[in-house]
Design an enzyme around this catalytic site. Structure first.
Site, PDB file in Angstrom:
ATOM      1  CB  CYS B 131      -0.909  -0.046   1.235  1.00  0.00           C
ATOM      2  SG  CYS B 131      -1.912   1.412   1.465  1.00  0.00           S
ATOM      3  CB  CYS B 134      -0.280   2.326   3.983  1.00  0.00           C
ATOM      4  SG  CYS B 134      -1.896   1.763   3.494  1.00  0.00           S
ATOM      5  CG  ASP B 135       3.485   1.137   4.475  1.00  0.00           C
ATOM      6  OD1 ASP B 135       3.077   1.582   5.556  1.00  0.00           O
ATOM      7  OD2 ASP B 135       3.240  -0.017   4.081  1.00  0.00           O
TER       8      ASP B 135
END
Lengths: 101, 256
Positions: B131, B134-135
């Protein structure tokens, strides 16, 4: 859950006797939002473990120092020393199991 | 205790099924291996859930989780390993315990397809993410690599280009560049249906074969959400499946 920064880290985590769980998080991270509510539930049940949050955008140096490579990242400190860590959103049960409470 | 309905998975489909099952007066247990909320908790801005314009996945799912629990559903965090169909009773074997119900609703969703073993070896100790939103921000100013060739991969590359110093783009089975600080994998999703292999009819990709009525090849076992064969995999269709599967299960329970 108390959010702390680099200034408070020494006193709140490293100088603390006993267990401190540090939740490295960020505002743009969906799973981190979920993790916050899990950690609030955890904190209500377990008053022997102190739980604090560190926003990695406001505290890039801390995130680098503790080698945070994915968030949410929960790092357990025992008497100021890192003993365990886990990355990714977890249930209360898994957090309790990791800490051993 | 024997539950009326065990629901496997606490994403949108599973929690909606829990709301409907509980409101119908049935005892409901939801089993979840990870955390409630499902895949959508990775999404920061949702604009297509009617009634909650511009909400986050975590916020939306937290509300739905509380609604299900408030209506009487129990949620247990235990990974389902295997389901055994003993006719009027279904045994659900988990990592920590075994649970029994008279009806089961499968709502395990999907998970990201993993890299090949060769690529995983190549990646070594480097962080692997599924993701970018996300990261991605953790790799500001560093080179990263995206594995994949579909739309998701293109989307991840476009996102990471605004953050990383360089974004390599490789296909599955290509070697991972030496200097990449992190590996972002976007090679599609696979249904999380391992626990029902050999029990339920699955298609060749592993999705539970089902119609819009959410019935499966086994009596008393229903399926809802992304893990079934379907054309549209969206939040609202997952919720719709949850309602349909619960309604089917309730009717079945009232008959036996």
């Amino acid at each position: 859950m108390k959010e702390i920064g680099a200034k408070e880290f020494e006193a709140e985590v490293l100088q603390e006797n006993g267990l401190v769980l540090v939740d490295f998080n960020a505002d743009w991270c969906g799973p981190c939002q979920m993790m916050k509510s899990v950690l609030e539930e955890f904190a209500e049940k377990n008053n022997t473990v102190k739980v604090v949050g560190v926003n990695i955008d406001d505290n890039e140096d801390l995130a680098r120092e503790y080698n945070v490579s994915g968030i949410p990242c929960m790092v357990l400190f025992s008497d100021g020393k890192e003993t365990k860590r886990v990355v990714g959103v977890q249930s209360v049960k898994k957090i309790e199991r990791m800490i051993g409470v | 205790m024997i539950y009326d309905i065990i629901i496997v998975g606490a994403g949108m489909a599973g929690l909606t099924a829990a709301i409907y099952g509980s409101r119908a007066g049935k005892s409901v247990l939801v089993l979840e291996g990870n955390i409630h909320g499902g895949q959508i908790i990775n999404t920061i801005n949702i604009e297509n859930w009617p009634g909650d314009y511009k909400t986050t996945g975590a916020e939306l799912m937290q509300k739905i989780y509380k609604q299900a629990v408030d209506l009487g559903a129990e949620v247990e965090y235990d990974e389902v390993i295997k389901i055994v169909d003993k006719g009027e009773q279904k045994e659900v074997e988990c990592e920590d315990a075994k649970y029994t119900a008279r009806a089961v609703i499968l709502a395990m969703g999907t998970e990201p397809r993993k890299m090949s073993d060769k690529q995983a070896r190549d990646a070594g100790n480097r962080p692997v993410s599924y993701c970018a939103t996300c990261d991605g921000a953790l790799y500001k100013g560093k080179p990263v690599v995206v594995v994949g060739s579909g739309n998701t991969a293109k989307h991840e590359i476009a996102y990471l280009e605004g953050i990383a110093s360089k974004v390599y783009h490789i296909h599955h089975d290509d070697p991972i560049p030496q200097d990449a600080a992190a590996v972002f994998v976007a090679i599609g999703r696979v249904p999380s249906t391992e626990c029902v292999e050999g029990l339920i009819e699955l298609d060749k990709e592993g999705y539970v074969v089902a119609n819009e009525d959410c019935t499966t090849s086994q009596e008393g076992i229903y399926v809802a959400g992304d893990c079934r064969t379907k054309k549209v995999r969206q939040l609202v269709t997952a919720a719709a499946d949850g309602a349909t599967a619960a309604e089917k299960a309730v009717r079945y329970l009232n008959k036996i």
